[in-house]
Scaffold this motif. Structure first.
Motif, mmCIF file in Angstrom:
data_model
loop_
_atom_site.group_PDB
_atom_site.id
_atom_site.type_symbol
_atom_site.label_atom_id
_atom_site.label_comp_id
_atom_site.label_asym_id
_atom_site.label_seq_id
_atom_site.Cartn_x
_atom_site.Cartn_y
_atom_site.Cartn_z
ATOM 1 N N GLU A 1 -24.637 -51.231 -12.751
ATOM 2 C CA GLU A 1 -23.567 -50.761 -13.622
ATOM 3 C C GLU A 1 -22.862 -49.574 -12.989
ATOM 4 O OE1 GLU A 1 -23.556 -48.326 -17.776
ATOM 5 O OE2 GLU A 1 -24.596 -50.244 -17.736
ATOM 6 N N GLU A 2 -23.660 -48.579 -12.461
ATOM 7 C CA GLU A 2 -23.078 -47.389 -11.881
ATOM 8 C C GLU A 2 -22.244 -47.741 -10.661
ATOM 9 O OE1 GLU A 2 -24.587 -42.965 -10.391
ATOM 10 O OE2 GLU A 2 -25.996 -44.615 -10.614
ATOM 11 N N PHE A 3 -22.769 -48.653 -9.830
ATOM 12 C CA PHE A 3 -22.039 -49.043 -8.630
ATOM 13 C C PHE A 3 -20.721 -49.714 -8.987
ATOM 14 C CE2 PHE A 3 -21.222 -50.403 -4.430
ATOM 15 C CZ PHE A 3 -20.769 -51.701 -4.499
ATOM 16 N N ARG A 4 -20.747 -50.554 -9.956
ATOM 17 C CA ARG A 4 -19.522 -51.244 -10.346
ATOM 18 C C ARG A 4 -18.447 -50.263 -10.790
ATOM 19 N NH1 ARG A 4 -18.319 -56.530 -8.943
ATOM 20 N NH2 ARG A 4 -20.187 -57.799 -9.096
ATOM 21 N N LEU A 5 -18.831 -49.312 -11.613
ATOM 22 C CA LEU A 5 -17.847 -48.354 -12.092
ATOM 23 C C LEU A 5 -17.322 -47.490 -10.961
ATOM 24 C CD1 LEU A 5 -19.337 -47.259 -15.524
ATOM 25 C CD2 LEU A 5 -17.354 -48.697 -15.097
ATOM 26 N N ARG A 6 -18.186 -47.073 -10.082
ATOM 27 C CA ARG A 6 -17.746 -46.253 -8.961
ATOM 28 C C ARG A 6 -16.839 -47.042 -8.018
ATOM 29 N NH1 ARG A 6 -23.203 -42.917 -7.083
ATOM 30 N NH2 ARG A 6 -23.252 -41.480 -8.864
ATOM 31 N N SER A 7 -17.088 -48.329 -7.935
ATOM 32 C CA SER A 7 -16.314 -49.127 -6.990
ATOM 33 C C SER A 7 -14.852 -49.259 -7.374
ATOM 34 C CB SER A 7 -16.940 -50.534 -6.851
ATOM 35 O OG SER A 7 -16.745 -51.283 -8.042
ATOM 36 N N VAL A 8 -14.524 -49.038 -8.646
ATOM 37 C CA VAL A 8 -13.121 -49.118 -9.075
ATOM 38 C C VAL A 8 -12.547 -47.757 -9.438
ATOM 39 C CG1 VAL A 8 -13.371 -51.489 -9.906
ATOM 40 C CG2 VAL A 8 -13.785 -49.586 -11.478
ATOM 41 N N ALA A 9 -13.359 -46.712 -9.306
ATOM 42 C CA ALA A 9 -12.891 -45.386 -9.720
ATOM 43 C C ALA A 9 -11.677 -44.943 -8.917
ATOM 44 C CB ALA A 9 -14.026 -44.368 -9.588
ATOM 45 N N GLU B 1 -10.138 -58.547 -12.935
ATOM 46 C CA GLU B 1 -10.645 -59.389 -11.857
ATOM 47 C C GLU B 1 -11.867 -58.780 -11.189
ATOM 48 O OE1 GLU B 1 -9.798 -62.303 -10.834
ATOM 49 O OE2 GLU B 1 -7.873 -62.690 -11.797
ATOM 50 N N THR B 2 -11.933 -57.436 -11.135
ATOM 51 C CA THR B 2 -12.963 -56.759 -10.362
ATOM 52 C C THR B 2 -14.260 -56.586 -11.122
ATOM 53 O OG1 THR B 2 -11.226 -55.525 -9.197
ATOM 54 C CG2 THR B 2 -13.458 -54.662 -9.032
ATOM 55 N N VAL B 3 -14.172 -56.310 -12.424
ATOM 56 C CA VAL B 3 -15.356 -55.931 -13.209
ATOM 57 C C VAL B 3 -15.954 -57.156 -13.892
ATOM 58 C CG1 VAL B 3 -16.147 -54.512 -15.141
ATOM 59 C CG2 VAL B 3 -14.433 -53.625 -13.561
ATOM 60 N N PRO B 4 -17.291 -57.298 -13.893
ATOM 61 C CA PRO B 4 -17.923 -58.429 -14.575
ATOM 62 C C PRO B 4 -17.747 -58.335 -16.089
ATOM 63 C CG PRO B 4 -19.585 -56.881 -13.818
ATOM 64 C CD PRO B 4 -18.290 -56.421 -13.236
ATOM 65 N N LEU B 5 -17.853 -59.471 -16.749
ATOM 66 C CA LEU B 5 -17.597 -59.550 -18.187
ATOM 67 C C LEU B 5 -18.470 -58.606 -18.990
ATOM 68 C CD1 LEU B 5 -16.224 -60.856 -20.617
ATOM 69 C CD2 LEU B 5 -17.929 -62.682 -20.522
ATOM 70 N N HIS B 6 -19.736 -58.439 -18.604
ATOM 71 C CA HIS B 6 -20.647 -57.623 -19.419
ATOM 72 C C HIS B 6 -20.303 -56.137 -19.382
ATOM 73 C CE1 HIS B 6 -22.593 -57.020 -15.462
ATOM 74 N NE2 HIS B 6 -23.090 -55.914 -16.001
ATOM 75 N N MET B 7 -19.388 -55.726 -18.480
ATOM 76 C CA MET B 7 -18.960 -54.327 -18.419
ATOM 77 C C MET B 7 -17.460 -54.177 -18.631
ATOM 78 S SD MET B 7 -21.081 -52.380 -15.514
ATOM 79 C CE MET B 7 -20.242 -50.916 -16.093
#
Length: 404
Positions: A3-11, A129-135
């Motif tokens: 979860e943390e990586f995903r959010l940081r990846s689009v920050a 497009e970038t973030v998975p549905l659960h987040m």
């Protein structure tokens, strides 16, 4: 950790530019009418020029979807940054006097409004497009929150700039913020898509998307229209009721700022609830609380009560941070998503335009107090529509998206 990586990846790609665009908009918004008046506009003409921001957005929503489909989301955001910068340069020009100066200034404001529609659509599509549905809800709520933070800080930063450079200082700050956003966007990667995907998306027309998803637009889309109407109206009612009570502009600004602070504090928890419990758990309370705050406002007969009601209003609006984007993403098709989002944003902008008109019309006929109460009923109608038509769970969201 995922979860943390995903959010940081689009920050950097999305949240940084969103905050900068919000800062740019927040810096210039308070001086739009004043700048028009300085160029010779009457009060009514200055109000019309201010409305050009919304008109530009209405005009550009559908073309923005076409542009994002043709050139991609990242390039669309770069185009938006360039057009915004051009609009700000026009706002800084003072060509001739009277009508010619107003025409140039109005053209700049219109360009900024159109560019905001392009940028809004592109960033929403990119993040979806970038973030998975659960987040998804957390990501989009954070996007709405970062934009709010920029809008909240913008007027203060603009005021500081105007202390140094006068009224043009607000536009200088906006220009620097937009150019910085463009530089950040330039350095982020494009979304990975195949030639087949791009060709299939390009083959979907706006009218074709409307025919394909008309049931969604005629049901859930109406709820979004109502929600956008009351959210836009809330920006007007606090200053109007403060003026009705005879409060000074300074006190009115402090009350508005307190509401804005509450608004900016709750976006992430709201997104987390949407992801874990479903969208209805946030969308319905958001609209219901907004409706309650409107109905209570005419009962506020002093600054303290008005501040309390305004903070309740800020809470309701903050709960809905990112909700329009999240629901639009939930019911969007995989192929042709920018086209769908363009139509979705058009529905929201129509609601944003109609909400203040309803307040103005009822106020003219029956007074400000009743106008505010009737506007509050729009919130209750939105709560009912969203309760009825939002997919009940995140899993059903996935099934709806797959079917459409």
């Amino acid at each position: 950790m995922a979860e943390e990586f995903r959010l940081r990846s689009v920050a950097v790609a999305v949240y940084g530019p969103a905050a900068l665009f919000g800062l740019a908009e927040g810096s210039m918004l308070p001086v739009v009418a004043l700048s028009a008046i300085d160029r010779g506009a009457t009060t009514s003409v200055a109000a019309l020029i201010g409305a050009l921001l919304g008109i530009g957005s209405l005009i550009a929503n559908i073309p923005a979807g076409i542009l994002a489909t043709r050139v991609g989301e990242r390039k669309s955001m770069l185009v938006a940054a360039g057009v915004t910068a051009a609009g700000l340069v026009l706002c800084l020009l003072n060509v001739g006097a009277g009508q010619s100066a107003l025409l140039v200034y109005g053209a700049g404001v219109l360009l900024i409004g159109a560019a905001s529609a392009v940028y809004s659509l592109a960033r929403q599509s990119y993040l979806t497009e970038t973030v998975p549905l659960h987040m998804r809800a957390r990501a989009l709520s954070t996007l709405g929150g970062t934009m709010r933070v920029g809008l909240f800080l913008g007027p203060f930063a603009g005021a500081a700039a105007m202390q140094v450079w006068g009224q043009p200082g607000a536009y200088y700050l906006s220009l620097v913020a937009v150019l910085a956003a463009g530089i950040v966007v330039y350095r982020v990667p494009d979304l990975e898509t195949t030639e087949e995907h791009r060709a299939a998306a390009a083959a979907i027309t706006t009218w074709g998307m409307i025919r394909r998803k008309w049931r969604v637009y005629a049901t859930l889309g109406v709820g979004i229209l109502l929600l956008s109407g009351i959210r836009q109206t809330r920006q007007t009612v606090v200053p109007l009721w403060a003026a009705h009570l005879g409060l000074s502009p300074t006190v009115s600004s402090v009350i508005y700022g307190c509401a804005g602070a509450i608004d900016a504090l709750v976006f992430y928890p709201a997104g987390k609830v949407m992801d874990r419990r479903g969208r209805r758990w946030v969308a319905v309370p958001c609209t219901f609380v907004l409706g309650v705050s409107f109905v209570l406002m005419p009962l506020a007969h002093g600054p303290v009560l008005l501040a309390l009601v305004a903070m309740v209003m800020g809470l309701g609006n903050g709960l809905g941070s990112g909700i329009v984007m999240t629901l639009g993403a939930d019911v969007s098709p995989t192929v042709g998503r920018p086209t769908h989002i363009g139509i979705w944003n058009e529905l929201a902008d129509v609601g944003s335009g109609l909400g203040p008109l309803l307040l103005a019309g009822v106020t003219a006929l029956a007074g400000l107090g009743l106008g505010i109460v009737v506007s509050g009923l729009v919130g209750f109608a939105a709560a009912g529509a969203l309760w009825a038509w939002i997919p009940r769970t995140v899993h059903r969201v996935r099934r709806v998206a797959e079917r459409t």
